[in-house]
Design an enzyme around this catalytic site. Structure first.
Site, short mmCIF file in Angstrom:
data_model
loop_
_atom_site.label_atom_id
_atom_site.label_comp_id
_atom_site.label_asym_id
_atom_site.label_seq_id
_atom_site.Cartn_x
_atom_site.Cartn_y
_atom_site.Cartn_z
N SER A 127 -26.41 -5.97 -11.64
CA SER A 127 -26.09 -5.64 -9.91
C SER A 127 -25.10 -4.68 -9.87
O SER A 127 -25.21 -4.25 -8.76
CB SER A 127 -26.26 -6.82 -9.33
OG SER A 127 -27.56 -7.44 -8.88
N LYS A 170 -25.68 -1.40 -8.23
CA LYS A 170 -26.01 -0.97 -6.75
C LYS A 170 -24.66 -0.34 -6.54
O LYS A 170 -24.82 0.38 -5.40
CB LYS A 170 -26.00 -2.41 -6.15
CG LYS A 170 -27.19 -3.38 -6.35
CD LYS A 170 -27.22 -4.57 -5.42
CE LYS A 170 -28.43 -5.35 -5.65
NZ LYS A 170 -28.25 -5.90 -6.78
N SER A 196 -25.62 -8.22 -2.44
CA SER A 196 -26.31 -8.01 -3.72
C SER A 196 -27.68 -8.29 -3.53
O SER A 196 -28.38 -8.67 -4.13
CB SER A 196 -26.01 -9.02 -4.82
OG SER A 196 -26.27 -8.08 -6.21
#
Length: 363
Positions: free
Chosen positions: A19, A22, A199
């Site tokens: 993640s 991102k 997230s």
């Protein structure tokens, strides 16, 4: 003084980022789209044909948000139905057929790089320019979120005295149709703040499509990846070894170097347009995905802001720590061959690296 640093051993080698992907998606969103931009969900009418048109609002909800809800929930189908019904009644229309248009984004709606289990295990919703509640209906992610949103919208219209004939169908919005009502999303800056803090995989994939459109490309996974790379290159961020197959980091085939993450975060801090990205990072021990981390690492509590990344056997942490002298030190720590049976140990090891930065005089 700002100090940019990364894990020195093989720093430029790309790793599976999970993640922390991102970070790149969000930076590209803020640099290619005006951060005050809002996305519009609207209804248009031609004759007795009403069409619900998706504008790519990742946080469009079914019901109005309560006063304590996240400020990112600013548009909802209930309000749109109320406004639409009022406009229809004012024009003397009480019966319509309903269509829906989610054509702002192109396919595929599910990345070929994702595990097949992501759909079957209720992990992802197929990406769409039209959905409500991120496509979740009765706790399950819809395989056709645009159709689900339209079905829910038809019920809301019926509750307000508008008869909807037949089932809603996918249709292009007629070019000559008049806009009846609309609702507008939170700003891009607010959307990025929330997707980074919690997230949010779904919101990240929607924003990747918007980045693609802003870059003049097709609103696809590939179009978004190319637009993100272009935005990074324009900011003089090192993209050596960069490989992106999505905007959320769910693709295990993504590759990002620690250097790229550090340079992206540092670049965000140098411009008023993107400076909010660093402030959006979760705070160690207090907010978002770091709220239950850094326990027992007292020197690092509240002094580290970082984006987490976690998949099976993959762990990453990228952000900055205030060192003992109060200076921010940018860092990225990544491990993509960790023991799959010991995720907490791997996560704690990354936290200790960040805590060590917070405990040193690194200038």
């Amino acid at each position: 003084m700002l100090t940019a640093t990364s894990w020195p051993r093989r720093a430029r080698a790309p790793y599976a980022p999970a993640s922390t992907t991102k970070v790149l998606t969000s930076f590209a969103a803020l640099t290619t789209i005006d951060p005050q931009t809002r996305f519009t969900t609207r209804t248009v009418l031609e004759g007795d044909k009403l069409v619900l048109v998706g504008g790519g609002d990742p946080y469009l909800s079914t019901k109005r948000a309560g006063s304590r809800d996240d400020r990112v929930f600013q548009a909802d189908l209930t309000t749109l139905a109320r406004r639409t019904a009022a406009a229809l009644k004012k024009s003397g229309t009480a019966r319509v057929t309903l269509g829906y248009d989610a054509s702002l984004f192109d396919g595929p709606a599910v990345s070929p790089a994702w595990s097949d289990s992501y759909l079957s295990e209720n992990i992802v919703t197929p990406v769409s320019a039209l959905w409500a509640d991120e496509g979740v209906v009765d706790g399950l992610r819809s395989r056709d979120p645009a159709a689900a949103a339209a079905s829910g919208f038809a019920r809301l219209l019926a509750q307000r005295g508008i008869t909807v004939s037949g089932e809603a169908s996918a249709v292009p919005a007629p070019a000559a149709a008049s806009t009846i009502a609309e609702v507008r999303s939170a700003t891009v800056a607010q959307i990025v703040e929330t997707l980074m803090r919690v997230s949010d995989n779904q919101a990240a994939e929607v924003m990747l499509r918007h980045v693609a459109l802003a870059g003049g490309g097709p609103a696809t996974f590939d179009g978004g990846a190319k637009a993100v790379r272009a935005a990074l290159s324009a900011a003089d961020v090192d993209v050596e070894g960069l490989r992106l197959n999505d905007g959320s980091g769910l693709a295990r085939s993504n590759r990002i170097s620690p250097e790229t993450l550090v340079e992206t975060l540092y670049a965000s801090s140098t411009s008023p347009r993107t400076s909010g990205l660093a402030a959006d990072l979760p705070v160690s021990g207090f907010t978002g995905t770091l709220v239950e981390r850094f326990m027992g690492l007292d020197a690092a509590l509240g002094t580290v802001r970082a984006k987490t990344g976690t998949l099976r056997g993959i762990h990453s942490l990228a952000g900055y720590a205030l060192d003992r002298d109060g200076r921010p030190v940018w860092f990225a720590v990544m491990a993509d061959r960790a023991d799959e049976d010991a995720p907490l140990e791997a996560r704690a090891a990354l936290d200790r690296v960040a805590a060590a930065i917070a405990s040193c005089s690194c200038g």
